[in-house]
Design a protein around this motif. Structure first.
Motif, PDB file in Angstrom:
ATOM      1  N   ASP A   1      -6.519  -0.214   5.885  1.00  0.00           N
ATOM      2  CA  ASP A   1      -6.876   0.170   7.244  1.00  0.00           C
ATOM      3  C   ASP A   1      -6.142   1.432   7.673  1.00  0.00           C
ATOM      4  O   ASP A   1      -6.640   2.202   8.481  1.00  0.00           O
ATOM      5  CB  ASP A   1      -6.558  -0.971   8.224  1.00  0.00           C
ATOM      6  CG  ASP A   1      -7.475  -2.170   8.022  1.00  0.00           C
ATOM      7  OD1 ASP A   1      -8.589  -1.978   7.493  1.00  0.00           O
ATOM      8  OD2 ASP A   1      -7.078  -3.281   8.386  1.00  0.00           O
ATOM      9  N   ALA A   2      -4.944   1.631   7.134  1.00  0.00           N
ATOM     10  CA  ALA A   2      -4.167   2.827   7.474  1.00  0.00           C
ATOM     11  C   ALA A   2      -4.712   4.015   6.689  1.00  0.00           C
ATOM     12  O   ALA A   2      -4.922   3.931   5.489  1.00  0.00           O
ATOM     13  CB  ALA A   2      -2.697   2.606   7.149  1.00  0.00           C
ATOM     14  N   ARG A   3      -4.931   5.106   7.359  1.00  0.00           N
ATOM     15  CA  ARG A   3      -5.509   6.287   6.726  1.00  0.00           C
ATOM     16  C   ARG A   3      -4.585   6.832   5.631  1.00  0.00           C
ATOM     17  O   ARG A   3      -3.391   6.991   5.829  1.00  0.00           O
ATOM     18  CB  ARG A   3      -5.744   7.360   7.781  1.00  0.00           C
ATOM     19  CG  ARG A   3      -6.424   8.558   7.192  1.00  0.00           C
ATOM     20  CD  ARG A   3      -6.747   9.566   8.227  1.00  0.00           C
ATOM     21  NE  ARG A   3      -7.241  10.745   7.519  1.00  0.00           N
ATOM     22  CZ  ARG A   3      -7.856  11.732   8.068  1.00  0.00           C
ATOM     23  NH1 ARG A   3      -8.038  11.725   9.356  1.00  0.00           N
ATOM     24  NH2 ARG A   3      -8.270  12.745   7.365  1.00  0.00           N
ATOM     25  N   GLY A   4      -5.174   7.116   4.479  1.00  0.00           N
ATOM     26  CA  GLY A   4      -4.441   7.721   3.383  1.00  0.00           C
ATOM     27  C   GLY A   4      -3.640   6.751   2.521  1.00  0.00           C
ATOM     28  O   GLY A   4      -2.984   7.157   1.594  1.00  0.00           O
ATOM     29  N   LEU A   5      -3.702   5.467   2.866  1.00  0.00           N
ATOM     30  CA  LEU A   5      -2.975   4.464   2.077  1.00  0.00           C
ATOM     31  C   LEU A   5      -3.956   3.705   1.193  1.00  0.00           C
ATOM     32  O   LEU A   5      -5.072   3.356   1.603  1.00  0.00           O
ATOM     33  CB  LEU A   5      -2.234   3.473   2.970  1.00  0.00           C
ATOM     34  CG  LEU A   5      -1.059   3.999   3.771  1.00  0.00           C
ATOM     35  CD1 LEU A   5      -0.430   2.872   4.576  1.00  0.00           C
ATOM     36  CD2 LEU A   5      -0.029   4.657   2.881  1.00  0.00           C
TER      37      LEU A   5
ATOM     38  N   PRO B   1       0.838  -1.204   0.000  1.00  0.00           N
ATOM     39  CA  PRO B   1       0.000   0.000   0.000  1.00  0.00           C
ATOM     40  C   PRO B   1       0.873   1.255   0.000  1.00  0.00           C
ATOM     41  O   PRO B   1       1.978   1.257   0.555  1.00  0.00           O
ATOM     42  CB  PRO B   1      -0.788  -0.101   1.308  1.00  0.00           C
ATOM     43  CG  PRO B   1      -0.754  -1.542   1.666  1.00  0.00           C
ATOM     44  CD  PRO B   1       0.566  -2.057   1.159  1.00  0.00           C
ATOM     45  N   MET B   2       0.384   2.292  -0.652  1.00  0.00           N
ATOM     46  CA  MET B   2       1.128   3.542  -0.748  1.00  0.00           C
ATOM     47  C   MET B   2       0.175   4.711  -0.574  1.00  0.00           C
ATOM     48  O   MET B   2      -1.013   4.585  -0.856  1.00  0.00           O
ATOM     49  CB  MET B   2       1.803   3.673  -2.118  1.00  0.00           C
ATOM     50  CG  MET B   2       2.765   2.577  -2.482  1.00  0.00           C
ATOM     51  SD  MET B   2       3.246   2.648  -4.223  1.00  0.00           S
ATOM     52  CE  MET B   2       4.683   3.673  -4.120  1.00  0.00           C
ATOM     53  N   ASN B   3       0.716   5.865  -0.154  1.00  0.00           N
ATOM     54  CA  ASN B   3      -0.086   7.079  -0.173  1.00  0.00           C
ATOM     55  C   ASN B   3       0.118   7.747  -1.530  1.00  0.00           C
ATOM     56  O   ASN B   3       0.967   7.321  -2.320  1.00  0.00           O
ATOM     57  CB  ASN B   3       0.236   8.000   1.007  1.00  0.00           C
ATOM     58  CG  ASN B   3       1.643   8.555   0.992  1.00  0.00           C
ATOM     59  OD1 ASN B   3       2.205   8.844  -0.061  1.00  0.00           O
ATOM     60  ND2 ASN B   3       2.218   8.714   2.161  1.00  0.00           N
TER      61      ASN B   3
END
Length: 78
Positions: A69-73, A20-22
């Protein structure tokens, strides 16, 4: 050669990384890997974020992206 969109470049970067990446990381990876050339857009990260959120909202499960689940990813939905 035909230029690809930032959205398509972001998908390619996500597929290649497998993580996952922003959007800032996606833009940086797309430029470094030669998938996308910066345009006059001053805030490509914000433009990409809006486009990804819109695609997820419109296409749902058929979107090329999925939220993590991580915000912005975001991750590739493939």
């Amino acid at each position: 050669s035909k230029r690809i969109s930032l959205m398509d470049a972001a998908v390619a970067a996500l597929k290649e990384s497998g993580e996952p990446m922003n959007t800032r990381e996606m833009v940086k990876a797309a430029i470094e890997r030669g998938y996308w050339t910066p345009t006059a857009c001053k805030t490509p990260e914000q433009t990409l974020y809006s486009a990804i959120v819109r695609e997820i909202k419109v296409k749902g499960e058929n979107s090329r992206f999925k939220k993590t689940d991580a915000r912005g990813l975001f991750a590739w939905n493939g």
